[in-house]
Design a protein around this motif. Structure first.
Motif, PDB file in Angstrom:
ATOM      1  N   TYR C 439      95.954  55.748   5.590  1.00 61.74           N
ATOM      2  CA  TYR C 439      94.975  54.677   5.751  1.00 61.74           C
ATOM      3  C   TYR C 439      94.777  53.909   4.455  1.00 61.74           C
ATOM      4  CZ  TYR C 439      90.550  52.450   7.061  1.00 61.74           C
ATOM      5  OH  TYR C 439      89.549  51.546   7.319  1.00 61.74           O
ATOM      6  N   VAL C 440      94.775  54.622   3.313  1.00 61.85           N
ATOM      7  CA  VAL C 440      94.478  53.950   2.049  1.00 61.85           C
ATOM      8  C   VAL C 440      95.710  53.491   1.293  1.00 61.85           C
ATOM      9  CG1 VAL C 440      92.306  55.193   1.732  1.00 61.85           C
ATOM     10  CG2 VAL C 440      94.395  56.123   0.762  1.00 61.85           C
ATOM     11  N   CYS C 441      96.902  53.855   1.744  1.00 64.72           N
ATOM     12  CA  CYS C 441      98.087  53.580   0.945  1.00 64.72           C
ATOM     13  C   CYS C 441      98.356  52.082   0.817  1.00 64.72           C
ATOM     14  CB  CYS C 441      99.306  54.264   1.559  1.00 64.72           C
ATOM     15  SG  CYS C 441     100.811  53.935   0.634  1.00 64.72           S
ATOM     16  N   PRO C 442      98.358  51.520  -0.404  1.00 67.44           N
ATOM     17  CA  PRO C 442      98.614  50.090  -0.555  1.00 67.44           C
ATOM     18  C   PRO C 442     100.069  49.711  -0.317  1.00 67.44           C
ATOM     19  CG  PRO C 442      98.323  51.090  -2.693  1.00 67.44           C
ATOM     20  CD  PRO C 442      98.044  52.163  -1.696  1.00 67.44           C
ATOM     21  N   SER C 443     100.969  50.678  -0.374  1.00 62.14           N
ATOM     22  CA  SER C 443     102.384  50.391  -0.142  1.00 62.14           C
ATOM     23  C   SER C 443     102.776  50.597   1.318  1.00 62.14           C
ATOM     24  CB  SER C 443     103.258  51.281  -1.035  1.00 62.14           C
ATOM     25  OG  SER C 443     102.990  51.041  -2.385  1.00 62.14           O
ATOM     26  N   ASN C 444     101.809  50.856   2.175  1.00 59.62           N
ATOM     27  CA  ASN C 444     102.051  51.043   3.618  1.00 59.62           C
ATOM     28  C   ASN C 444     103.035  52.161   3.917  1.00 59.62           C
ATOM     29  OD1 ASN C 444     100.526  48.654   3.819  1.00 59.62           O
ATOM     30  ND2 ASN C 444     102.380  47.425   3.712  1.00 59.62           N
ATOM     31  N   ILE C 445     103.000  53.217   3.145  1.00 56.43           N
ATOM     32  CA  ILE C 445     103.914  54.327   3.405  1.00 56.43           C
ATOM     33  C   ILE C 445     103.344  55.159   4.544  1.00 56.43           C
ATOM     34  CG2 ILE C 445     105.054  56.341   2.401  1.00 56.43           C
ATOM     35  CD1 ILE C 445     104.652  55.118  -0.302  1.00 56.43           C
ATOM     36  N   PRO C 446     104.144  55.432   5.589  1.00 55.24           N
ATOM     37  CA  PRO C 446     103.650  56.254   6.702  1.00 55.24           C
ATOM     38  C   PRO C 446     103.647  57.730   6.314  1.00 55.24           C
ATOM     39  CG  PRO C 446     105.900  55.595   7.143  1.00 55.24           C
ATOM     40  CD  PRO C 446     105.528  54.946   5.849  1.00 55.24           C
ATOM     41  N   LEU C 447     102.698  58.105   5.455  1.00 59.57           N
ATOM     42  CA  LEU C 447     102.703  59.438   4.847  1.00 59.57           C
ATOM     43  C   LEU C 447     102.668  60.544   5.888  1.00 59.57           C
ATOM     44  CD1 LEU C 447     100.209  58.505   2.061  1.00 59.57           C
ATOM     45  CD2 LEU C 447     102.560  59.180   1.682  1.00 59.57           C
ATOM     46  N   VAL C 448     101.749  60.435   6.848  1.00 55.02           N
ATOM     47  CA  VAL C 448     101.609  61.510   7.837  1.00 55.02           C
ATOM     48  C   VAL C 448     102.893  61.653   8.651  1.00 55.02           C
ATOM     49  CG1 VAL C 448     100.350  62.251   9.888  1.00 55.02           C
ATOM     50  CG2 VAL C 448      99.131  61.267   7.967  1.00 55.02           C
ATOM     51  N   HIS C 449     103.553  60.545   8.924  1.00 58.96           N
ATOM     52  CA  HIS C 449     104.809  60.590   9.671  1.00 58.96           C
ATOM     53  C   HIS C 449     105.841  61.404   8.895  1.00 58.96           C
ATOM     54  CE1 HIS C 449     107.475  58.126  12.608  1.00 58.96           C
ATOM     55  NE2 HIS C 449     108.020  59.277  12.365  1.00 58.96           N
ATOM     56  N   TYR C 450     105.909  61.199   7.576  1.00 63.14           N
ATOM     57  CA  TYR C 450     106.841  61.981   6.768  1.00 63.14           C
ATOM     58  C   TYR C 450     106.490  63.458   6.809  1.00 63.14           C
ATOM     59  CZ  TYR C 450     109.179  57.965   4.687  1.00 63.14           C
ATOM     60  OH  TYR C 450     109.918  56.832   4.492  1.00 63.14           O
TER      61      TYR C 450
END
Lengths: 194, 356, 529
Positions: C439-450
C-alpha cells in the motif's frame, strides 16, 4: 650471507611445519566417498528416467561431479535444477537442450492389458503393481513420469497423461509486471551465452 | 475483465517516486535561494548547468540501455544535479560542473543498473571524484557578496558568465584575489603554523550568527545552516526522511567535538563551530538520508549516522582534507548492505537475539 | 501525506512505558475507510433459483457428499460429511432438490473449482429440526457443545474459515484466560460485523458466554474499532442488560489497519506476542470473530447449522450498496443483480476487502462461509495508476508500515531472485500478507505478490523434495531387489552343481547346455541394463 641463511632456514622450517599440519589434517578430516555426488543427487528429481543419457540419477550425479557431463542434461529437473547444480559445481549455467514437458503420469488401460509384466520390470521405482496373467496398474502417487514403461508394452496400452493440477497445490506465479519477468529473461540470456 | 493475476492488496496509498524526489527538491529551495543571494549569478549558472547536464546525461543513458526515456521525469536526475551544484564552490568552471553531472549520473547511478541499485550517493561520489581530480578548484571558495568588500560583483551577469565559461584569467584576476578560505579550511591551515583555533577565528572575523545564517565562504549550498534546517524540518514533517540518521549524525559530531574541545580547546574547535561549518547539516539531512544508499532499518540508520559522525569529525580533525562529511557518507555507504543484514528489527513473535 | 502518517515508533514506546498509551502495535497504515454501508441495516436477500455449495468452505480436508442427485433436502440438513479431523460439514442453505454434483468454480484467485452440490430451491424453505436447541448450555459439558459446533459446520467467519470447534478446546497444558471477540473489522468498505454487532448484540454476547464456558476462561474482551461508536454502545448496552457476564468488557481501539489481525489485536489488548510458530492458545488467549460468536449462539441455543451469513456488497462501481443476509451458495452475480449491477465491463470484483481480498475472474461464483464482502471496483479505485513496477528506492516505508517488523523490500528481492533460503532466514513465513507494505510502496512493487510467490515455491520445492526422496528410496529398493534376485539365482545354481554327483561324459555334454544357458542369462541381463 648469514641473513640469507637465516631467511632460508626460517622459510624452510615454516614450509615443513605447514606440510606436517596439512598431512595430519588430510588424515583427520578425511571424508569417505565423494560428498559432491551426494549433493548433486539430492538436487535431482529422482525420476530415474534416463533422459540425461545416464542410467539413473546417481550415475548422472557421478558424471557431473567428475566433470564428465554438462550440468544441463536433466530434463524433468528443468531450469531450476540446472541452476542449482551449476551453482554447486561453481560453473556457468548452460541453456537447457530440451524443454521439460508438463509433469506426466503413466496410465494403464486395464481392459487391454495382457499381463506380460514387461512394464513392471521396466519401472525403475516399482510404481506398477500386478502379476503375470493379472492386469497391471500404475500407482499414481509413486509414478515419476519417466515414460520407461511405455515402450516395452507389447499391446501399447499405456498412456502418458498430464498430471492434473490440484487446487490445494496451486500457488501464485510471479507477478506479471515487466520487472518480474525481466529477472527470468536475464537468467535465460545469461545461460544461453555461457 | 483483464486476466492480470495481481494479488491483494487492491488499494494504494498514492505515494510515488516522483513525489518523494520533488519533496526533497522543494526542501533544497531555501538553500538554493541563499546560494543565489550569496553568490549571485554564479550560483544560478552552476545550478542550471548541473541540472540540465544531469537530465541530458540520464536521458542518453536510458536510451542507450533500452529503458523508457520518460523515466527521466521521475525527478531523481534533477535532484542529483541540484545536489551536486549545491556542493560545488562558486568558482567551478562550466566544464567541471558538466563533468561532475555526467560522473554523478553515469558512474554514480546508471552503471549500477539505474535508480535503486547504486551503492554510493551519486552526487557525493561525483563530488569526491572532482575533489580528488581537481583539488585546487574544488577547495577555492569565492568571496560571497555578504563579505564587507567582495572582490567581484557576482550580481553582474556578464562578469559571472565570463568567470563561469572562460575563467578568472579573462577578468585579469588570479584565484587568490577573488577567493576566501572557508572557516574550516582557515583554522586547519592556521593550526599547521601553530595558531590556536580561537585566535584563528578571531583573525577571520568569524561570528556564529553569520555561520548560522550562512553569510560565509564555502560551497554554494552548504553555508546556511538556517536554510538547510528549514529544509530538513520540512522533510521530517513530510515523512520523507526519519530522524534517525540526521539526529544521530549531528549528535555524534557534537559529542566528539565537545569531548575533544574540552580536552584541548586550542587544537580542537567547539561543537557549535563544527555544527555550522562545512557541509555537515547538508550531508546529515540530505545526503546521508538518500534512501537508496542508506540503510532501511531504524537501528541500521542509527549505526549509519554514528559511523558518519565519527568519520566526519575524524577526517576534519586528523585527516588531510578540511572537509570530511562527503567522504564520511561515501565510506559508510559501502557498509550499508552489511548494516542492513545485521541490524534488522526484531520480528513479532521472535526473541531479541537474532541468528544471522 | 495521504494514508501515511505513522507515529514514530520511539515516541510510541516512550508513551507506552510512561503509561500514557495502551499497547500499540508497530507499523500499520490509515487507508480511506469508505464505510458507506455503515448506516444501512441488514437486508434479507431473496433465495435465488440455484444454490451451489462447494464441498470445502473451510481450511482443511474436503467433505464427501452424503446426498445423491434427485434427493430432497431441507434447510440445515447435512449434505456433506467431514473426512479427516481438520474439517467441518456442509449443510443445505434452503429446502429443495439436488440437481447436480459436479465441479464448479469457487471464490479462488486461480479461477479453479471444487466439487459442489447444486440445489434447486423449492420455495418452501423448510427447516431440518433434528438438532435440539440447548438453552441451558451453562450446565452442559464442553465436549457436547464442541460437537454441536462441529456438526453445525462452524468456521471462522472473519474470512479465515478455520474450523471453530478445534479452537474451542480445553487443554490443561495451555489454559485459556482471555477470550477475545474480534469486532475490529479494519478492512475498508466492509461493514458486515459492524451491522451484526448493532442488530444482534445480545446473540453475540451470549455466544461469548458459551465460548467462555467451553474453554473455561475467566475474562472476555470484545474489541471494536473507534470508527464504530454505535456498535460499541450497542454491545455495552447488551452487556449492561445482563448480570451474568462479569469479567467481560468492551474495549474500543484506535482505527488502524491491520488492527483486526489476530496477532496485532492480541498484542494491543494484552501486551503479549504470540511466539513464532505457536498459537494464541499457547499464551492463554482465544480469538473469535463476532459473527462466529453469533453463529455459535445459533448452533447451540437455536439448533441451527450455518446456512447464511452477512455480506457487505459495495464498492465504488456499485451505485446501490447494501449489507445483505445471504444464503450460502448464492451466486455472486445474483447479489450484484439485486444491487442493480449487471454489466461487468471494466469492473473488477473483489471477494473480501480490498487489502486482503482476492480478484474474481468472473461473477458466477458462489458465496461461501468466507465471503465477508463483495466489492465492485473500478480500475482507478484499485490503484490502476500504481501497477507499473519500478525499482525499489529503499525508502524504508514498507518496513515502517509492516506490523510484524519485517523488511519487505529485501524479502521481495530475495523472492524474485529465487533466494528462498535467504528469504526464510529473513522470516518470510512470519508475513501475515496484510498488504500494508504494498500500500505504501512509492515504486508500486507488488510486495505481497512476491511473498506469496516465494511461499508457494518453497512449499512446492518441499513437496518435490519429499517425493524425490521417496522415489530415490523406491529406486534403491528396486536395485537391491534385482541384486538380491541375481545373487539368489547364482546361489541356487552353485547349490545345484554341488548337490549333483559327477556325471558320465554323455550326461556331462547334456549338462553343459543348461549351464551355459544359466551363465548366459545373467550376462544378458547385465548387457540390457
Amino acid at each position: 650471507m648469514t641473513g640469507l641463511l637465516y631467511a632460508l632456514a626460517s622459510f624452510g622450517a615454516f614450509a615443513l611445519v605447514s606440510g606436517i599440519i596439512l598431512a595430519i589434517a588430510q588424515k583427520v578430516f578425511h571424508i569417505d566417498g565423494d560428498p559432491m555426488v551426494d549433493k548433486i543427487d539430492a538436487l535431482l528429481p529422482q525420476t530415474q528416467c534416463g533422459q540425461c543419457g545416464y542410467p539413473g540419477c546417481k550415475p548422472y550425479s557421478e558424471a557431473v561431479a567428475s566433470s564428465q557431463a554438462e550440468v544441463n542434461h536433466c530434463v524433468p529437473g528443468g531450469e531450476r535444477v540446472m541452476l542449482q547444480i551449476a551453482d554447486l559445481m561453481g560453473v556457468e549455467p548452460k541453456e537447457l537442450e530440451a524443454e521439460a514437458a508438463a509433469p506426466m503420469l503413466a496410465f494403464v488401460r486395464e481392459d487391454e492389458c495382457i499381463g506380460c509384466t514387461l512394464c513392471i520390470k521396466a519401472c525403475p521405482v516399482d510404481a506398477i503393481i500386478g502379476a503375470p496373467k493379472q492386469y497391471h496398474t500404475v500407482v499414481a502417487d509413486h509414478c515419476t513420469g519417466c515414460t520407461l514403461c511405455v515402450e516395452p508394452c507389447p499391446v501399447d496400452c499405456i498412456d502418458m497423461l498430464v498430471k492434473p493440477e490440484l487446487i490445494e497445490h496451486w500457488s501464485w506465479p510471479l507477478p506479471e509486471t515487466k520487472r518480474a519477468q525481466q529477472g527470468h529473461e536475464r537468467r535465460d540470456h545469461h545461460a544461453s551465452h555461457a | 475483465m483483464p486476466l492480470i493475476m495481481l494479488s491483494s492488496p487492491h488499494a494504494h496509498g498514492g505515494d510515488s517516486v516522483r513525489v518523494i524526489m520533488l519533496t526533497v527538491i522543494l526542501a533544497l529551495l531555501p538553500a538554493a535561494g541563499v546560494s543565489v543571494y550569496l553568490f549571485g549569478w554564479m550560483a544560478f549558472l552552476l545550478i542550471v548547468t548541473c541540472i540540465v547536464a544531469a537530465l541530458l546525461t540520464e536521458a542518453v543513458c536510458l536510451k542507450w540501455m533500452g529503458r523508457p526515456v520518460a523515466t527521466v521525469l521521475d525527478n531523481s536526475a534533477a535532484l542529483t544535479g541540484l545536489f551536486l551544484a549545491l556542493t560545488l564552490p562558486a568558482a567551478t568552471p562550466w566544464w567541471m560542473a558538466v563533468l561532475g553531472s555526467v560522473l554523478a549520473i553515469v558512474l554514480g547511478k546508471q552503471v549500477y543498473g539505474g535508480l535503486g541499485y547504486n551503492i554510493f550517493n551519486p552526487a557525493l561520489s561525483a563530488r569526491v571524484i572532482l575533489l580528488i581530480s581537481f583539488p585546487l578548484q574544488m577547495t577555492t571558495f569565492i568571496m560571497p557578496m555578504s563579505a564587507l568588500e567582495p572582490a567581484i560583483n557576482l550580481y553582474d551577469f556578464s562578469i559571472c558568465a565570463t568567470l563561469f565559461f572562460i575563467g578568472p584569467e579573462a577578468l585579469n584576476l588570479g584565484f587568490d584575489a577573488i577567493s576566501m578560505a572557508s572557516p574550516l579550511g582557515h583554522i586547519k591551515t592556521e593550526w599547521t603554523v601553530g595558531v590556536p583555533v580561537a585566535e584563528a577565528l578571531a583573525a577571520y572575523q568569524y561570528s556564529y550568527l553569520d555561520a548560522f545564517l550562512g553569510l560565509e565562504s564555502g560551497s554554494i549550498g552548504e553555508t546556511s545552516a538556517l536554510a538547510l534546517l528549514i529544509g530538513g524540518i520540512f522533510l521530517l514533517a513530510r515523512h520523507s526522511i526519519t530522524w534517525h540518521i540526521p539526529i544521530t549524525y549531528i549528535v555524534t559530531v557534537l559529542v566528539l567535538a565537545g569531548l575533544f574541545n574540552a580536552l584541548n580547546p586550542d587544537q580542537y574547535a567547539s561543537p557549535m563551530f563544527h555544527l555550522f561549518a562545512g557541509g555537515l547539516i547538508l550531508c546529515a539531512f540530505f545526503m546521508a538520508t538518500d534512501p537508496v544508499s542508506s540503510p532501511v532499518t531504524p537501528m541500521g540508520q542509527i549505526i549509519f549516522g554514528l559511523g558518519c559522525g565519527i568519520l566526519t569529525w575524524s577526517i576534519r580533525t586528523w585527516g588531510g582534507y578540511p572537509e570530511g562529511a562527503m567522504f564520511a557518507v561515501v565510506l559508510m555507504n559501502c557498509a550499508v548492505p552489511l548494516i542492513d543484514h545485521y541490524f534488522r528489527p526484531r520480528v513479532y513473535g521472535h526473541s531479541a537475539r537474532r541468528e544471522s | 501525506m495521504k494514508g501515511g502518517i505513522i507515529m514514530p515508533a520511539m515516541l510510541r514506546k516512550i508513551a507506552q512505558r510512561l503509561g500514557m498509551l495502551q499497547h500499540s502495535f508497530t507499523g500499520g497504515i490509515h487507508p480511506d475507510m469508505h464505510k458507506v454501508t455503515a448506516e444501512m441495516p441488514i437486508e434479507d436477500c431473496a433465495i435465488g433459483s440455484l444454490l451451489v455449495l462447494p464441498m470445502k468452505q473451510h481450511i482443511g480436508d474436503i467433505c464427501v457428499p452424503l446426498v445423491a442427485v434427485g434427493d430432497r433436502v431441507l434447510r440445515g440438513q447435512k449434505i456433506a460429511r467431514s473426512e479427516g479431523y481438520l474439517s467441518v460439514p456442509v449443510h443445505a442453505s434452503t429446502s429443495g432438490h439436488v440437481v447436480k454434483i459436479e465441479e464448479h468454480a469457487i471464490a479462488h484467485p486461480s479461477g479453479m473449482g471444487l466439487p459442489s452440490i447444486f440445489i434447486e430451491p423449492d420455495g418452501l424453505d423448510e427447516r431440518d429440526e433434528s438438532l435440539i436447541p440447548i438453552l441451558d448450555w451453562e450446565n452442559r459439558e464442553a465436549t457436547e457443545l464442541r460437537e454441536r459446533a462441529r456438526t453445525c459446520g462452524l468456521a471462522g467467519l472473519g474470512g479465515a474459515v478455520f474450523p471453530t470447534f478445534i479452537k474451542l478446546v480445553q487443554d490443561k497444558r495451555f489454559p485459556v484466560e482471555t477470550v477475545i471477540l474480534n469486532g475490529i473489522e479494519c478492512e475498508p468498505w466492509l461493514t458486515n460485523d459492524h451491522r451484526l454487532m448493532l442488530e444482534h448484540a445480545a446473540e453475540v454476547l451470549e455466544g461469548m458466554g458459551i465460548i467462555k464456558h467451553m474453554v473455561g476462561a475467566e475474562s472476555g474482551i470484545i474489541a471494536i474499532e473507534d470508527n464504530k461508536p454505535d456498535a460499541a454502545a450497542a454491545i455495552q448496552q447488551a452487556l449492561d442488560d445482563r448480570d451474568d457476564m462479569d469479567g467481560v468488557s468492551v474495549v474500543v481501539l484506535p482505527t488502524r489497519y491491520p488492527q483486526g489481525s489476530e496477532k496485532q489485536l492480541i498484542y494491543t489488548l494484552t501486551g503479549l506476542e504470540v511466539p513464532a510458530g505457536k498459537l494464541p492458545m499457547h499464551i492463554g488467549v482465544l480469538c473469535q470473530n463476532v459473527a462466529t460468536s453469533k453463529a455459535l449462539y445459533d448452533a447451540v441455543v437455536l439448533g441451527q447449522p450455518l446456512t447464511e451469513r452477512i455480506v457487505t456488497v459495495s464498492g465504488d462501481a456499485l451505485a446501490k450498496p447494501a449489507n445483505l443476509r445471504v444464503r450460502l451458495g448464492t451466486l455472486m452475480r445474483s447479489l450484484f443483480a439485486r444491487q442493480e449491477l449487471e454489466d461487468f465491463t471494466d469492473i473488477q470484483i473483489i471477494h473480501g476487502g480490498p487489502m486482503m481480498g482476492e480478484r474474481m475472474k468472473q461473477p458466477d461464483v458462489p458465496v461461501v462461509k468466507a465471503s465477508t464482502g463483495l466489492l465492485a471496483m473500478s480500475a482507478e479505485a484499485m490503484g490502476a495508476a500504481h501497477t507499473v513496477e519500478q525499482a525499489c528506492i529503499r525508502c524504508g516505508h514498507c518496513s515502517e508500515a509492516c506490523p510484524i517488523s519485517l523488511v519487505p523490500n529485501l524479502l521481495a528481492d530475495q523472492c524474485r531472485s529465487e533466494q528462498f533460503e535467504k528469504a526464510e532466514q529473513y522470516d518470510l513465513f512470519d508475513c501475515i500478507e496484510c498488504g500494508a507494505c504494498s500500500y505504501v510502496c512509492p515504486s508500486n512493487i507488488p510486495l505481497v505478490h512476491y511473498f506469496r510467490y516465494g511461499k508457494g515455491q518453497v512449499a512446492l520445492q518441499r513437496r518435490e523434495q519429499v517425493f524425490a526422496e521417496a522415489s530415490r528410496k523406491r529406486s534403491e529398493a528396486h536395485e537391491n531387489r534385482l541384486l538380491r534376485e541375481k545373487e539368489e539365482k547364482a546361489a541356487r545354481r552353485s547349490r545345484v552343481r554341488k548337490t549333483h554327483a559327477p556325471k558320465t561324459d554323455e550326461a556331462k555334454a547334456d549338462e553343459t547346455k543348461p549351464e551355459k544357458k544359466a551363465a548366459a542369462e545373467p550376462a544378458a541381463v547385465e548387457e540390457s541394463k
